[in-house]
Design a protein around this motif. Structure first.
Motif, PDB file in Angstrom:
ATOM      1  N   GLY A  81     -30.031  -8.268  31.846  1.00 22.47           N
ATOM      2  CA  GLY A  81     -31.460  -8.265  31.568  1.00 22.47           C
ATOM      3  C   GLY A  81     -32.290  -8.249  32.837  1.00 22.47           C
ATOM      4  O   GLY A  81     -33.313  -7.558  32.921  1.00 22.47           O
ATOM      5  N   ALA A  96     -28.068   1.534  29.270  1.00 21.86           N
ATOM      6  CA  ALA A  96     -28.554   0.924  28.037  1.00 21.86           C
ATOM      7  C   ALA A  96     -27.717   1.350  26.840  1.00 21.86           C
ATOM      8  O   ALA A  96     -27.437   0.541  25.944  1.00 21.86           O
ATOM      9  CB  ALA A  96     -30.019   1.301  27.819  1.00 21.86           C
ATOM     10  N   LEU A 100     -25.561  -1.044  24.212  1.00 23.18           N
ATOM     11  CA  LEU A 100     -25.840  -1.060  22.780  1.00 23.18           C
ATOM     12  C   LEU A 100     -24.719  -0.445  21.947  1.00 23.18           C
ATOM     13  O   LEU A 100     -24.762  -0.535  20.722  1.00 23.18           O
ATOM     14  CB  LEU A 100     -27.150  -0.309  22.496  1.00 23.18           C
ATOM     15  CG  LEU A 100     -28.417  -0.935  23.080  1.00 23.18           C
ATOM     16  CD1 LEU A 100     -29.615  -0.039  22.810  1.00 23.18           C
ATOM     17  CD2 LEU A 100     -28.652  -2.318  22.514  1.00 23.18           C
ATOM     18  N   PRO A 139     -25.184  -7.285  23.892  1.00 18.77           N
ATOM     19  CA  PRO A 139     -26.448  -6.566  23.645  1.00 18.77           C
ATOM     20  C   PRO A 139     -27.587  -7.476  23.208  1.00 18.77           C
ATOM     21  O   PRO A 139     -28.737  -7.272  23.615  1.00 18.77           O
ATOM     22  CB  PRO A 139     -26.061  -5.574  22.531  1.00 18.77           C
ATOM     23  CG  PRO A 139     -24.598  -5.358  22.706  1.00 18.77           C
ATOM     24  CD  PRO A 139     -24.058  -6.670  23.166  1.00 18.77           C
ATOM     25  N   TYR A 140     -27.286  -8.487  22.380  1.00 20.11           N
ATOM     26  CA  TYR A 140     -28.329  -9.419  21.945  1.00 20.11           C
ATOM     27  C   TYR A 140     -28.863 -10.237  23.122  1.00 20.11           C
ATOM     28  O   TYR A 140     -30.088 -10.373  23.292  1.00 20.11           O
ATOM     29  CB  TYR A 140     -27.781 -10.352  20.875  1.00 20.11           C
ATOM     30  CG  TYR A 140     -27.330  -9.657  19.624  1.00 20.11           C
ATOM     31  CD1 TYR A 140     -28.251  -9.188  18.683  1.00 20.11           C
ATOM     32  CD2 TYR A 140     -25.979  -9.460  19.360  1.00 20.11           C
ATOM     33  CE1 TYR A 140     -27.839  -8.550  17.528  1.00 20.11           C
ATOM     34  CE2 TYR A 140     -25.550  -8.824  18.201  1.00 20.11           C
ATOM     35  CZ  TYR A 140     -26.486  -8.374  17.293  1.00 20.11           C
ATOM     36  OH  TYR A 140     -26.069  -7.732  16.152  1.00 20.11           O
ATOM     37  N   THR A 142     -28.671  -9.520  26.275  1.00 18.76           N
ATOM     38  CA  THR A 142     -29.317  -8.640  27.252  1.00 18.76           C
ATOM     39  C   THR A 142     -30.740  -8.299  26.828  1.00 18.76           C
ATOM     40  O   THR A 142     -31.674  -8.341  27.638  1.00 18.76           O
ATOM     41  CB  THR A 142     -28.506  -7.350  27.424  1.00 18.76           C
ATOM     42  OG1 THR A 142     -27.191  -7.668  27.892  1.00 18.76           O
ATOM     43  CG2 THR A 142     -29.177  -6.417  28.429  1.00 18.76           C
ATOM     44  N   TYR A 143     -30.910  -7.965  25.557  1.00 21.02           N
ATOM     45  CA  TYR A 143     -32.247  -7.609  25.073  1.00 21.02           C
ATOM     46  C   TYR A 143     -33.201  -8.803  25.195  1.00 21.02           C
ATOM     47  O   TYR A 143     -34.337  -8.659  25.644  1.00 21.02           O
ATOM     48  CB  TYR A 143     -32.172  -7.152  23.618  1.00 21.02           C
ATOM     49  CG  TYR A 143     -33.529  -6.864  23.013  1.00 21.02           C
ATOM     50  CD1 TYR A 143     -34.204  -5.690  23.303  1.00 21.02           C
ATOM     51  CD2 TYR A 143     -34.143  -7.798  22.171  1.00 21.02           C
ATOM     52  CE1 TYR A 143     -35.463  -5.430  22.770  1.00 21.02           C
ATOM     53  CE2 TYR A 143     -35.393  -7.546  21.635  1.00 21.02           C
ATOM     54  CZ  TYR A 143     -36.042  -6.364  21.932  1.00 21.02           C
ATOM     55  OH  TYR A 143     -37.282  -6.114  21.407  1.00 21.02           O
ATOM     56  N   ARG A 146     -33.974  -9.375  28.830  1.00 16.55           N
ATOM     57  CA  ARG A 146     -34.830  -8.306  29.362  1.00 16.55           C
ATOM     58  C   ARG A 146     -36.292  -8.588  29.025  1.00 16.55           C
ATOM     59  O   ARG A 146     -37.179  -8.406  29.860  1.00 16.55           O
ATOM     60  CB  ARG A 146     -34.401  -6.952  28.801  1.00 16.55           C
ATOM     61  CG  ARG A 146     -35.202  -5.782  29.369  1.00 16.55           C
ATOM     62  CD  ARG A 146     -34.715  -4.465  28.814  1.00 16.55           C
ATOM     63  NE  ARG A 146     -35.462  -3.347  29.379  1.00 16.55           N
ATOM     64  CZ  ARG A 146     -35.240  -2.074  29.076  1.00 16.55           C
ATOM     65  NH1 ARG A 146     -34.282  -1.763  28.219  1.00 16.55           N
ATOM     66  NH2 ARG A 146     -35.975  -1.121  29.624  1.00 16.55           N
TER      67      ARG A 146
END
Length: 257
Positions: A81, A96, A100, A139-140, A142-143, A146
């Motif tokens: 992130g 990205a 994902l 992914p969770y 990281t989002y 971010r």
């Protein structure tokens, strides 16, 4: 508080709580047959059966699995992130997409494909489950991180470095206090990935790793186990719910500081 806000909050509470009413009733019913609106006989036979079936061990396994996934996926999400939000990452779009990708494939297909590979490599069942669930959780985290870094002012770090702060000091006294709310949210999301998983744990664990979802699924697959399944389901909701309340309170305190 305005009446409209009170009504809105009350409506949301009822909306989310209503599905749990029959679940709680079943968990407290020794006998409940159609067409009775309420159980004919109250009791905790379902909870006793669940305990005798190894519910305590399953809860320990789920807790360890969730905490391990959170401990691995959260710092990786923080790094990813930060890179996406604050730095110019080469091939940002491809990076990205790679992050994902685990969300684009069905967990069943991923678990079936990696099961044979992990067996041939000799990876233990628990380690294999943790590895795959960590990849799914990244992914969770990281989002979330971010977004957290999007609201993060890196000038605090620059000012501290100008005053001679070390990297350890920056992490403990600048980064962690400012990023504590998104980090807590990311860790909670990663914990849920490990706590709620069924397919990966069943296939990669090979039936030797019995978690709460596995135990619930085994009873739900049979007939006449509504009380046991409901008791396990209600108990499985409590830890994430308490953790969610703790995270929300922690975020509220962190924001008001």
């Amino acid at each position: 508080m305005k009446p409209s806000k009170r009504f809105g909050r009350a409506f949301l509470v009822v909306w989310f709580a209503l599905p749990f009413v029959p679940l709680i009733l079943w968990a407290m019913a020794n006998q409940w047959s159609f067409p009775a609106i309420l159980p004919q006989q109250w009791g905790l036979n379902g909870a006793r059966t669940a305990i005798n079936a190894g519910a305590a061990d399953a809860f320990v396994a789920s807790t360890v699995l969730g905490l391990t996934v959170a401990a691995l996926a959260t710092p990786l999400g923080v790094l990813a992130g930060r890179a996406l939000a604050l730095y110019s990452v080469p091939f940002r779009g491809a990076f990205a997409i790679v992050l994902l990708t685990p969300l684009a494939f069905p967990p069943f297909a991923v678990a079936m494909g990696l099961d044979v590979l992990l067996l041939r490599v000799g990876v233990p069942g628990f380690a294999g489950v943790v590895l795959i669930l960590t990849v799914i959780a990244i992914p969770y985290t990281t989002y979330i991180m971010r977004v957290g870094f999007g609201a993060y002012d890196v000038r605090y770090e620059e000012e501290a470095q100008t005053l001679g702060a070390s990297k350890l000091f920056l992490m403990r006294h600048v980064q962690l206090p400012l990023l504590a709310p998104p980090i807590a949210t990311a860790a909670f999301s990663a914990f849920l990935v490990g706590w709620t998983d069924y397919i990966v744990t069943l296939l990669i664990g090979g039936g030797r790793l019995v978690t709460v979802p596995i135990l619930v699924g085994s009873f739900a697959a049979g007939t006449g186990n509504q009380a046991v399944t409901s008791a396990l389901s209600v108990a499985a909701i409590v830890p994430p719910l308490l953790l969610l309340v703790a995270v929300l309170k922690f975020r509220g305190k962190a924001v008001t500081r």
